[in-house]
Design an enzyme around this catalytic site. Structure first.
Site, mmCIF file in Angstrom:
data_model
loop_
_atom_site.group_PDB
_atom_site.id
_atom_site.type_symbol
_atom_site.label_atom_id
_atom_site.label_comp_id
_atom_site.label_asym_id
_atom_site.label_seq_id
_atom_site.Cartn_x
_atom_site.Cartn_y
_atom_site.Cartn_z
ATOM 1 N N ASP A 73 -7.021 -3.437 8.020
ATOM 2 C CA ASP A 73 -6.157 -4.493 7.399
ATOM 3 C C ASP A 73 -5.433 -5.604 8.165
ATOM 4 O OD1 ASP A 73 -6.812 -3.207 5.052
ATOM 5 O OD2 ASP A 73 -4.834 -2.302 4.752
ATOM 6 N N ARG A 103 -8.661 -1.020 -7.116
ATOM 7 C CA ARG A 103 -9.098 0.101 -6.897
ATOM 8 C C ARG A 103 -8.097 1.074 -6.656
ATOM 9 N NH1 ARG A 103 -13.473 2.640 -4.063
ATOM 10 N NH2 ARG A 103 -12.434 4.259 -2.571
ATOM 11 N N ARG A 148 -17.235 1.295 -1.814
ATOM 12 C CA ARG A 148 -16.196 2.107 -1.451
ATOM 13 C C ARG A 148 -16.268 3.260 -2.234
ATOM 14 N NH1 ARG A 148 -10.827 -1.670 -1.169
ATOM 15 N NH2 ARG A 148 -10.018 0.083 -0.540
ATOM 16 N N PRO A 149 -16.880 4.361 -1.879
ATOM 17 C CA PRO A 149 -17.227 5.437 -2.933
ATOM 18 C C PRO A 149 -15.801 6.220 -3.131
ATOM 19 C CG PRO A 149 -18.177 5.931 -0.489
ATOM 20 C CD PRO A 149 -17.502 4.757 -0.662
ATOM 21 N N VAL A 150 -15.926 7.222 -3.918
ATOM 22 C CA VAL A 150 -14.720 7.982 -4.549
ATOM 23 C C VAL A 150 -15.195 9.474 -4.221
ATOM 24 C CG1 VAL A 150 -13.352 6.502 -5.912
ATOM 25 C CG2 VAL A 150 -15.134 7.883 -6.963
ATOM 26 N N ASP A 151 -16.188 9.831 -3.657
ATOM 27 C CA ASP A 151 -16.713 11.014 -3.450
ATOM 28 C C ASP A 151 -15.629 12.163 -2.674
ATOM 29 O OD1 ASP A 151 -17.254 9.648 -1.258
ATOM 30 O OD2 ASP A 151 -18.654 11.012 -0.360
ATOM 31 N N LEU A 152 -15.093 11.873 -1.868
ATOM 32 C CA LEU A 152 -13.950 12.586 -1.081
ATOM 33 C C LEU A 152 -12.719 12.979 -1.925
ATOM 34 C CD1 LEU A 152 -14.162 10.915 2.322
ATOM 35 C CD2 LEU A 152 -15.272 13.009 1.718
ATOM 36 N N ILE A 164 -14.006 1.286 9.968
ATOM 37 C CA ILE A 164 -13.613 1.721 8.743
ATOM 38 C C ILE A 164 -14.471 1.646 7.597
ATOM 39 C CG2 ILE A 164 -11.629 2.241 7.107
ATOM 40 C CD1 ILE A 164 -11.070 3.484 10.109
ATOM 41 N N ASN A 199 0.744 -1.159 -0.080
ATOM 42 C CA ASN A 199 -0.003 -0.120 -0.153
ATOM 43 C C ASN A 199 0.643 1.190 -0.092
ATOM 44 O OD1 ASN A 199 -2.250 -1.590 -0.050
ATOM 45 N ND2 ASN A 199 -2.916 -1.257 1.927
ATOM 46 N N ARG A 204 -2.090 -11.020 -4.295
ATOM 47 C CA ARG A 204 -2.152 -9.560 -4.494
ATOM 48 C C ARG A 204 -1.472 -9.025 -3.357
ATOM 49 N NH1 ARG A 204 -8.004 -7.547 -4.033
ATOM 50 N NH2 ARG A 204 -6.586 -5.846 -4.313
HETATM 51 C C1 EPZ Z 1 -6.526 1.955 1.734
HETATM 52 O O1 EPZ Z 1 -7.598 2.065 0.840
HETATM 53 C C2 EPZ Z 1 -6.061 0.743 1.587
HETATM 54 N N1 EPZ Z 1 -5.732 0.269 0.088
HETATM 55 C C3 EPZ Z 1 -6.908 -0.213 2.137
HETATM 56 O O2 EPZ Z 1 -6.304 -1.525 2.161
HETATM 57 C C4 EPZ Z 1 -7.086 0.002 3.580
HETATM 58 O O3 EPZ Z 1 -7.951 -1.000 4.237
HETATM 59 C C5 EPZ Z 1 -7.558 1.408 3.531
HETATM 60 O O4 EPZ Z 1 -6.776 2.382 3.075
HETATM 61 C C6 EPZ Z 1 -7.867 1.830 5.212
HETATM 62 O O5 EPZ Z 1 -6.666 1.705 5.702
HETATM 63 C C7 EPZ Z 1 -4.488 0.807 -0.416
HETATM 64 O O6 EPZ Z 1 -3.654 1.521 0.267
HETATM 65 C C8 EPZ Z 1 -4.185 0.220 -1.726
HETATM 66 P P1 EPZ Z 1 -10.063 5.019 2.570
HETATM 67 P P2 EPZ Z 1 -8.650 3.356 0.657
HETATM 68 O O7 EPZ Z 1 -10.137 5.976 1.489
HETATM 69 O O8 EPZ Z 1 -7.794 4.349 0.172
HETATM 70 C C9 EPZ Z 1 -14.698 5.659 2.784
HETATM 71 C C10 EPZ Z 1 -5.804 -3.927 1.831
HETATM 72 O O9 EPZ Z 1 -6.259 -4.952 2.162
HETATM 73 N N2 EPZ Z 1 -14.582 6.753 1.734
HETATM 74 O O10 EPZ Z 1 -9.116 5.320 3.530
HETATM 75 O O11 EPZ Z 1 -9.475 2.860 -0.462
HETATM 76 C C11 EPZ Z 1 -14.445 4.483 2.615
HETATM 77 O O12 EPZ Z 1 -15.507 3.758 2.037
HETATM 78 C C12 EPZ Z 1 -6.653 -2.504 1.181
HETATM 79 O O13 EPZ Z 1 -4.651 -3.561 1.288
HETATM 80 C C13 EPZ Z 1 -15.584 7.455 1.365
HETATM 81 O O14 EPZ Z 1 -16.639 7.254 2.158
HETATM 82 O O15 EPZ Z 1 -9.498 3.633 1.756
HETATM 83 C C14 EPZ Z 1 -14.041 3.602 3.973
HETATM 84 O O16 EPZ Z 1 -15.255 3.350 4.550
HETATM 85 C C15 EPZ Z 1 -8.153 -2.877 1.482
HETATM 86 N N3 EPZ Z 1 -15.564 8.124 0.294
HETATM 87 C C16 EPZ Z 1 -13.087 4.837 4.542
HETATM 88 O O17 EPZ Z 1 -13.659 6.074 3.870
HETATM 89 C C17 EPZ Z 1 -14.420 8.351 -0.078
HETATM 90 O O18 EPZ Z 1 -14.196 8.909 -1.489
HETATM 91 C C18 EPZ Z 1 -11.762 4.531 4.372
HETATM 92 O O19 EPZ Z 1 -11.334 4.374 3.069
HETATM 93 C C19 EPZ Z 1 -12.973 7.421 0.032
HETATM 94 C C20 EPZ Z 1 -13.344 6.786 1.098
#
Ligand code: EPZ
Length: 429
Positions: free
Chosen positions: A316, A102, A131-135, A338, A23, A408
């Site tokens: 994780d 993703r 897992r949205p991308v709105d933020l 999370i 990551n 992976r």
């Molecule tokens: C990263 O995912 C990691 N992936 C994930 O690891 C990890 O579980 C996660 O961070 C949390 O630590 C990589 O680094 C490649 P987030 P990411 O944005 O960035 C919500 C693994 O097993 N959210 O921190 O996608 C989201 O739905 C993977 O290696 C929104 O609502 O996670 C979640 O509930 C799995 N809107 C929370 O925020 C958004 O636009 C945290 O997600 C973005 C996120």
């Protein structure tokens, strides 16, 4: 499809070298899009996600070479990968590629910052919940991007370049912070990123960007200040050790019993997980770059955990800790804060005879004295490795199907465990 066969019962003894963090490697590789010069990354883990990202970056025009072995190289080191995005030939990241991983969505930021436009497929759902991308999109808009969503694609445009802005994340997001950083480094003016993720992998990206000439302050804190520069240059960076891999083997040792030293790690990045492991009754000692875990004779105690953003207990490692608790004395509560649906491993752990009940965002695990090996199926990659942990302590044989999920995120899983005495083999086909 490959399977992994494990016969449980062997205690683990030996040394496990920890690989570079997946990551961290993924966003670092994506950052190569920000400069026409060469970004050299050392200690890149040999994982299928990394191979997939190489394909995606190649599609945008990034030349990628892997350096051959050098005198003095450590046997267990990852690859040295050189990435050169001399010119970006395509600003489209198609559905076929983005839907498989993703993190590849994050290319939107450097493409937009350097080229003024990007068209990137929405990543879609996955096995751990929507897992949205709105933020991520909000962050780009705050930096002046115009965003449209059309036919499953995000169209991002900033014809006159991005400009500095204030980004306040309503929720801590790792991908959102990576995206904001990679966009802000080439924007005109200064940006402030508030409620930034403090995950070490974000810090690793920020440090690499600084080596490339970016101006970032507040690294490792929740407020990042970025002053945009006209261009970035090449750099040399070593990928941070994988704290999740380290935690996984630490839990595996506590589960199987024995005495294992993890090398090439930064234990302070894993403190909350190591503290819970000590609470569960394992002996944990650390040096600056190693972790020694042992458990001999004594049983495991039930411990409650709640996942949190860094420096809290990492999501994780939630599945792996649940596997550990299936053999603890007593009942533990495991709360996932999370992701909304990261409990796919519960039904698979039940095949070993584990007693787990779900109550909303909490799994209630009643520890059992004995687990029994079973055929099980991997779902996401952390869930998959929780099955490995259960299998190591289960009586008899476990066959884990669909192991591509493990590939992976875990480099040389079988050989790392075999070297410590585990009875584990990959069955190809
Ligand atoms: C990263 O995912 C990691 N992936 C994930 O690891 C990890 O579980 C996660 O961070 C949390 O630590 C990589 O680094 C490649 P987030 P990411 O944005 O960035 C919500 C693994 O097993 N959210 O921190 O996608 C989201 O739905 C993977 O290696 C929104 O609502 O996670 C979640 O509930 C799995 N809107 C929370 O925020 C958004 O636009 C945290 O997600 C973005 C996120």
């Amino acid at each position: 499809m490959d399977r992994i066969r494990i016969v449980g019962g062997a205690k683990l003894h030996g040394t496990i070298p920890v690989s570079g963090a997946k990551n961290a490697a993924l966003p670092l590789m994506i950052a190569s899009l920000l400069t026409p010069e060469t970004l050299t990354l050392e200690n890149v883990p040999r994982l299928s996600d990394v191979r997939m990202l190489k394909r995606i970056l190649g599609n945008h025009g990034v030349d990628i070479t892997v350096a051959g072995k050098r005198l003095g190289d450590r046997e267990d080191d990852g690859e040295t990968v050189k990435l050169t995005a001399g010119s970006i030939v395509d600003t489209v990241a198609p559905y076929e590629l983005v839907s498989q991983m993703r993190a590849s969505f994050w290319v939107v930021a450097p493409l937009l910052a350097r080229m003024g436009e990007a068209k990137v497929s929405l990543p879609g759902g996955c096995a751990i919940g929507t897992r949205p991308v709105d933020l991520l999109l909000m962050a780009l808009e705050k930096l002046g991007a115009e965003i449209e969503i059309e036919g499953g694609y995000v169209l991002a445009r900033a014809p006159k370049g991005l400009k500095g802005g204030e980004i306040d994340f309503a929720k801590v997001t790792v991908g959102g912070t990576h995206t904001a950083l990679m966009a802000a480094v080439l924007a005109h003016g200064t940006s402030i990123i508030r409620n930034a993720a403090r995950e070490p992998e974000v810090g690793d990206l920020a440090r690499c960007l600084v080596k490339m000439g970016a101006k970032i302050s507040g690294i490792d804190t929740s407020v990042l200040e970025v002053t945009g520069v006209g261009s970035l240059k090449g750099a040399h960076h070593r990928v941070l050790p994988d704290r999740i891999e380290a935690g996984t083997y630490a839990f595996a040792t506590a589960m199987a019993g024995g005495d294992v030293t993890l090398t090439d790690v930064q234990p302070h990045l894993l403190q909350s997980a190591l503290d819970r492991l000590s609470d569960a009754g394992a002996t944990v000692t650390t040096t600056e770059n190693s972790i020694r875990v042992s458990r001999n004779g004594n049983g495991l105690a039930a411990v409650n955990i709640e996942t949190e953003a860094f420096p809290g207990f990492p999501t994780d490692l939630q599945a792996q800790f649940m596997a550990l608790m299936t053999k603890a004395q007593g009942t533990s509560r495991i709360t996932e804060t999370i992701f909304e649906n990261r409990f796919m491993h519960v039904s698979e752990l039940a095949r070993f005879g584990a007693k787990i009940r779900l109550d909303g965002d909490t799994a209630i695990v009643e520890g059992m004295p004995v687990l029994k090996g079973a055929p099980v199926m991997a779902t996401d990659l952390r869930a998959s490795v929780s099955l490995v942990i259960a299998a190591l302590a289960a009586e008899g044989e476990t066959m884990i199907n669909r192991v591509y999920h493990l590939d992976r995120g875990f480099e040389q899983l079988e050989s790392k465990l075999q070297r410590c005495g585990a009875e584990v083999e990959r069955i190809r086909g």
